[in-house]
Design a protein around this motif. Structure first.
Motif, mmCIF file in Angstrom:
data_model
loop_
_atom_site.group_PDB
_atom_site.id
_atom_site.type_symbol
_atom_site.label_atom_id
_atom_site.label_comp_id
_atom_site.label_asym_id
_atom_site.label_seq_id
_atom_site.Cartn_x
_atom_site.Cartn_y
_atom_site.Cartn_z
ATOM 1 N N HIS A 12 76.023 56.009 -17.877
ATOM 2 C CA HIS A 12 77.208 55.573 -18.615
ATOM 3 C C HIS A 12 78.170 56.716 -18.935
ATOM 4 C CE1 HIS A 12 76.402 51.453 -18.868
ATOM 5 N NE2 HIS A 12 75.763 51.386 -20.005
ATOM 6 N N GLY A 13 77.911 57.883 -18.406
ATOM 7 C CA GLY A 13 78.769 59.029 -18.688
ATOM 8 C C GLY A 13 80.125 58.911 -18.022
ATOM 9 N N THR A 14 81.044 59.709 -18.517
ATOM 10 C CA THR A 14 82.399 59.702 -17.977
ATOM 11 C C THR A 14 82.518 60.584 -16.740
ATOM 12 O OG1 THR A 14 83.023 61.567 -19.382
ATOM 13 C CG2 THR A 14 83.410 59.333 -20.267
ATOM 14 N N GLY A 15 81.458 61.400 -16.495
ATOM 15 C CA GLY A 15 81.527 62.339 -15.373
ATOM 16 C C GLY A 15 82.276 63.600 -15.753
ATOM 17 N N THR A 16 82.687 63.679 -17.003
ATOM 18 C CA THR A 16 83.399 64.852 -17.511
ATOM 19 C C THR A 16 82.674 65.333 -18.756
ATOM 20 O OG1 THR A 16 84.816 63.625 -19.033
ATOM 21 C CG2 THR A 16 85.559 63.784 -16.743
ATOM 22 N N GLY A 17 83.269 66.216 -19.472
ATOM 23 C CA GLY A 17 82.705 66.690 -20.731
ATOM 24 C C GLY A 17 83.028 65.767 -21.890
ATOM 25 N N THR A 18 83.703 64.659 -21.609
ATOM 26 C CA THR A 18 84.127 63.746 -22.671
ATOM 27 C C THR A 18 83.033 62.722 -22.955
ATOM 28 O OG1 THR A 18 86.414 63.986 -21.943
ATOM 29 C CG2 THR A 18 85.913 62.128 -23.396
ATOM 30 N N ASP A 19 82.561 62.726 -24.204
ATOM 31 C CA ASP A 19 81.562 61.749 -24.627
ATOM 32 C C ASP A 19 82.254 60.418 -24.920
ATOM 33 O OD1 ASP A 19 79.760 63.845 -24.491
ATOM 34 O OD2 ASP A 19 79.756 64.208 -26.640
ATOM 35 N N SER A 20 81.460 59.331 -24.947
ATOM 36 C CA SER A 20 82.023 58.029 -25.242
ATOM 37 C C SER A 20 81.065 57.264 -26.170
ATOM 38 C CB SER A 20 82.262 57.236 -23.954
ATOM 39 O OG SER A 20 81.034 57.067 -23.251
ATOM 40 N N ARG A 21 81.596 56.220 -26.774
ATOM 41 C CA ARG A 21 80.770 55.371 -27.633
ATOM 42 C C ARG A 21 80.637 54.006 -26.975
ATOM 43 N NH1 ARG A 21 82.934 55.441 -33.719
ATOM 44 N NH2 ARG A 21 84.622 54.340 -32.713
ATOM 45 N N HIS A 22 79.428 53.437 -27.083
ATOM 46 C CA HIS A 22 79.156 52.113 -26.536
ATOM 47 C C HIS A 22 78.560 51.264 -27.644
ATOM 48 C CE1 HIS A 22 79.728 53.114 -22.235
ATOM 49 N NE2 HIS A 22 79.489 54.318 -22.700
ATOM 50 N N GLN A 23 79.038 50.039 -27.763
ATOM 51 C CA GLN A 23 78.528 49.165 -28.825
ATOM 52 C C GLN A 23 77.067 48.808 -28.571
ATOM 53 O OE1 GLN A 23 80.668 45.495 -29.524
ATOM 54 N NE2 GLN A 23 79.998 45.518 -31.667
ATOM 55 N N SER A 55 69.867 69.335 -35.056
ATOM 56 C CA SER A 55 69.050 70.462 -34.604
ATOM 57 C C SER A 55 68.992 70.592 -33.083
ATOM 58 C CB SER A 55 67.626 70.332 -35.157
ATOM 59 O OG SER A 55 66.965 69.239 -34.560
ATOM 60 N N VAL A 56 69.552 69.619 -32.353
ATOM 61 C CA VAL A 56 69.472 69.691 -30.892
ATOM 62 C C VAL A 56 70.471 70.698 -30.344
ATOM 63 C CG1 VAL A 56 68.638 67.317 -30.685
ATOM 64 C CG2 VAL A 56 71.089 67.772 -30.524
ATOM 65 N N ALA A 57 70.213 71.132 -29.120
ATOM 66 C CA ALA A 57 71.095 72.092 -28.461
ATOM 67 C C ALA A 57 72.484 71.482 -28.264
ATOM 68 C CB ALA A 57 70.503 72.491 -27.111
ATOM 69 N N ILE A 58 73.486 72.340 -28.232
ATOM 70 C CA ILE A 58 74.855 71.892 -27.983
ATOM 71 C C ILE A 58 74.894 71.154 -26.650
ATOM 72 C CG2 ILE A 58 77.197 72.696 -27.473
ATOM 73 C CD1 ILE A 58 76.667 74.968 -29.499
ATOM 74 N N GLY A 59 75.531 69.996 -26.656
ATOM 75 C CA GLY A 59 75.640 69.181 -25.458
ATOM 76 C C GLY A 59 74.509 68.187 -25.272
ATOM 77 N N LYS A 60 73.533 68.189 -26.177
ATOM 78 C CA LYS A 60 72.374 67.296 -26.058
ATOM 79 C C LYS A 60 72.330 66.246 -27.168
ATOM 80 C CE LYS A 60 70.772 69.559 -22.563
ATOM 81 N NZ LYS A 60 70.965 69.024 -21.234
ATOM 82 N N ALA A 61 73.410 66.112 -27.907
ATOM 83 C CA ALA A 61 73.416 65.234 -29.075
ATOM 84 C C ALA A 61 73.321 63.757 -28.714
ATOM 85 C CB ALA A 61 74.682 65.466 -29.894
ATOM 86 N N ILE A 86 77.333 58.407 -26.065
ATOM 87 C CA ILE A 86 76.813 58.687 -24.729
ATOM 88 C C ILE A 86 77.506 59.951 -24.233
ATOM 89 C CG2 ILE A 86 76.612 57.874 -22.345
ATOM 90 C CD1 ILE A 86 74.898 56.278 -24.289
ATOM 91 N N ARG A 87 76.698 60.933 -23.873
ATOM 92 C CA ARG A 87 77.250 62.192 -23.368
ATOM 93 C C ARG A 87 78.051 61.957 -22.094
ATOM 94 N NH1 ARG A 87 71.997 63.354 -23.821
ATOM 95 N NH2 ARG A 87 71.876 63.925 -21.636
ATOM 96 N N GLY A 88 79.077 62.743 -21.902
ATOM 97 C CA GLY A 88 79.900 62.618 -20.702
ATOM 98 C C GLY A 88 79.109 62.820 -19.427
#
Length: 161
Positions: free
Chosen positions: A146-157, A74-80, A139-141
């Protein structure tokens, strides 16, 4: 961002959501995903009730490996925020069923609690449990730590063993 903060974020996602998406493996090797409402037991086990005749339950009877994602759609796009996990699933053993059924339904007052007999033959539902192996948090980009500084999200254990 510290490991503790990542772990806390993951716990918050799990606690705030009632549905998880369960991924199982079909006999031909294709993936089958389905939403189920769940009750977490910490971050080690996740419970749900399903028909043993459903596709995902038949898949589990053959191959207990599962992938799960828990997220708020239900969250806004980009806020997941999302938690991903791998696990081994099983039917809850008969000797644990009464206790685990009460635990499972305690999260859902609207269910008024499952009677143990509703989760045994000849009734149509069974109680399942996924025992987690590994967890990751999305983690959102754009995350400042911990973001990538781009639009690319990443996963952290999280909760590393």
């Amino acid at each position: 961002m510290t490991q503790e903060i990542l772990d806390q974020r993951a716990a918050a996602v799990i606690d705030a959501n009632k549905y998880m998406t369960l991924g199982t493996i079909c006999a031909d090797g294709t993936a089958w995903v389905t939403p189920v409402y769940f009750t977490p037991d910490g971050h080690s086990s996740y419970y749900w009730a399903s028909s043993p005749e459903s596709v995902h339950s038949r898949n589990l009877a053959r191959d207990p490996r599962v992938s799960i994602v828990i997220h708020d759609s239900s969250v806004a796009i980009g806020k997941a925020s999302a938690v991903y996990l791998t696990a081994i699933a099983e039917l809850v053993p008969a000797e644990e069923l009464e206790d685990r059924a009460a635990f499972y339904s305690s999260r859902y007052p609207e269910l008024r609690g499952f009677e143990v007999d509703e989760l045994r033959e000849p009734e149509g539902l069974r109680l399942y449990r996924a025992n987690s192996l590994d967890h990751w948090i999305l983690i959102r980009g754009s995350d400042p730590d911990h973001g990538t500084g781009t639009g690319t999200d990443s996963r952290h254990q999280v909760w590393p063993t």
